[in-house]
Motif scaffolding. Structure first.
Motif, PDB file in Angstrom:
ATOM      1  N   UNK A   1      48.258  37.288  35.805  1.00  0.00           N
ATOM      2  CA  UNK A   1      47.925  38.025  37.026  1.00  0.00           C
ATOM      3  C   UNK A   1      46.863  39.077  36.740  1.00  0.00           C
ATOM      4  N   UNK A   2      45.674  38.915  37.316  1.00  0.00           N
ATOM      5  CA  UNK A   2      44.613  39.900  37.166  1.00  0.00           C
ATOM      6  C   UNK A   2      44.727  41.004  38.202  1.00  0.00           C
ATOM      7  N   UNK A   3      43.830  41.984  38.113  1.00  0.00           N
ATOM      8  CA  UNK A   3      43.875  43.141  39.006  1.00  0.00           C
ATOM      9  C   UNK A   3      43.677  42.721  40.453  1.00  0.00           C
ATOM     10  N   UNK A   4      42.712  41.861  40.715  1.00  0.00           N
ATOM     11  CA  UNK A   4      42.443  41.438  42.095  1.00  0.00           C
ATOM     12  C   UNK A   4      43.650  40.724  42.686  1.00  0.00           C
ATOM     13  N   UNK A   5      44.236  39.815  41.912  1.00  0.00           N
ATOM     14  CA  UNK A   5      45.428  39.102  42.383  1.00  0.00           C
ATOM     15  C   UNK A   5      46.595  40.048  42.582  1.00  0.00           C
ATOM     16  N   UNK A   6      46.742  41.009  41.680  1.00  0.00           N
ATOM     17  CA  UNK A   6      47.852  41.951  41.783  1.00  0.00           C
ATOM     18  C   UNK A   6      47.737  42.805  43.041  1.00  0.00           C
TER      19      UNK A   6
END
Length: 375
Positions: free
Chosen positions: A83-88
């Motif tokens: 999970x990357x920042x954008x997805x989070x």
């Protein structure tokens, strides 16, 4: 924040200061949290501004009292290491938008204030004042979900004066979309952590009529997913944060990763979960616990009968509480047609009846007693 800045959205560089003063935990130290905040601010400014604006709005409405803690949720490592920042941020926004439509106004206010919401009062074991299934917001440091379902007990006053509630089991979860499908996402299931007030496995098994706490937690999650009309998914242990290469340098982290892998693998095998996308396992909404033990010995049949009886009583109480505390999807849209007809909307009645009468693989013919009441 000062009173002069209380009326405007803080800049995303304020997040660096919050990370510097933020509490460690959730699998990250303070220096690493600061490093993650700096990277997120530089690499994803537009995304972080969007999340800052939403956190500010939630704080202004009295929904998120700890504004720095809520903002740092997007920066802390999530339990699914893919999970990357954008997805989070997308997950957190999705969950926040959904939560207010999933709870009755009074229940939403109670959870927003930090108070637990009681879903079921279970028969307490000897020496305990109560045993409850509760729903509450998780701490900002939790990497496993924004909501926490707990099996909570408190010792009786005559046994331990001023006793504090103890979680015998807990499940962290959120609601967001995976591959554009609305899901109830189980990020973690754990047992007891307090070494002083913990119950023995035999005591908790007897209190739950033979049910393992982790299994009972997932069964309750199945009921919640069915009520909210969500797909139920859980973390694939191969995607756990501790499986990442940066954590493999520490022997304590390696040992914890092995224990987590074995525990989750056994739990998902029990529910016959299948591989899903992006490090998730898809769980069925119905489970066959082999409670119809017609071919077993009298002793095993009696044990399975007690388990079935306990679950049906718990399930029926949960379903009644759900209708009092939670909102089913689409209700607002149907109620908006009140100007077209002053009669009761039959769709609402059908939905409620379908849920209350839905099949969950527990045949009544195995029971020796009626459902009754848990109170």
């Amino acid at each position: 924040m000062t009173s002069a800045s209380a009326n405007r959205v803080p800049g995303i560089w304020q997040g660096i200061s919050w990370a510097l003063n933020g509490a460690p935990g959730g699998g990250v130290s303070r220096p690493r949290l600061l490093w993650r905040a700096l990277n997120a601010t530089l690499a994803h400014p537009k995304v972080m501004r969007r999340w800052m604006a939403m956190v500010f709005e939630l704080n202004a409405r009295g929904i998120a009292a700890d504004m720095p803690g809520e903002y740092l949720r997007a920066i802390r490592p999530y339990v699914n290491r893919h999970t990357g920042v954008t997805t989070r941020v997308r997950q957190l926004v999705d969950h926040a938008d959904w939560l207010e439509t999933a709870l009755q106004p009074s229940a939403f206010s109670q959870i927003s204030s930090g108070e637990p919401l009681v879903l079921a009062e279970l028969p307490a074991p000897r020496g305990y004042e109560y045993m409850r299934l509760q729903l509450q917001r998780s701490s900002p440091q939790s990497p496993e979900g924004e909501l926490l379902l707990t099996l909570t007990l408190r010792r009786a006053a005559e046994v331990q004066p001023n006793a504090q509630p103890v979680d015998a089991a807990a499940m962290g979860f959120s609601r967001f979309r995976v591959d554009d499908v609305a899901c109830l996402v189980i990020g973690g299931v754990r047992g007891q952590r307090n070494p002083v007030t913990r119950l023995s496995p035999q005591e908790i098994s007897q209190a739950l009529s033979g049910w393992k706490p982790a299994v009972l937690m997932v069964r309750v999650a199945q009921e919640l997913a069915r009520f909210w009309n969500l797909r139920l998914i859980g973390l694939d242990p191969t995607a756990h944060q501790l499986q990442g290469w940066t954590y493999r340098w520490n022997s304590r982290h390696r040992d914890a990763a092995v224990r987590i892998y074995d525990s989750y693998g056994a739990l998902w095998d029990h529910f016959e979960a299948t591989k899903g996308p992006h490090g998730w396992m898809i769980l069925p909404l119905n489970s066959d616990e082999k409670l119809a033990a017609t071919a077993l010995s009298p002793e095993k049949r009696s044990r399975q009968t007690r388990r079935a009886d306990y679950w049906i009583r718990t399930r029926n109480q949960l379903r009644l509480q759900f209708r009092e505390l939670l909102l089913r999807p689409g209700r607002e849209a149907r109620l908006s047609r009140v100007t077209e007809s002053m009669g009761r909307d039959s769709a609402d009645e059908d939905d409620g009846d379908d849920f209350m009468n839905s099949e969950d693989m527990v045949p009544s013919r195995v029971l020796e007693t009626g459902p009754g009441s848990l109170l």
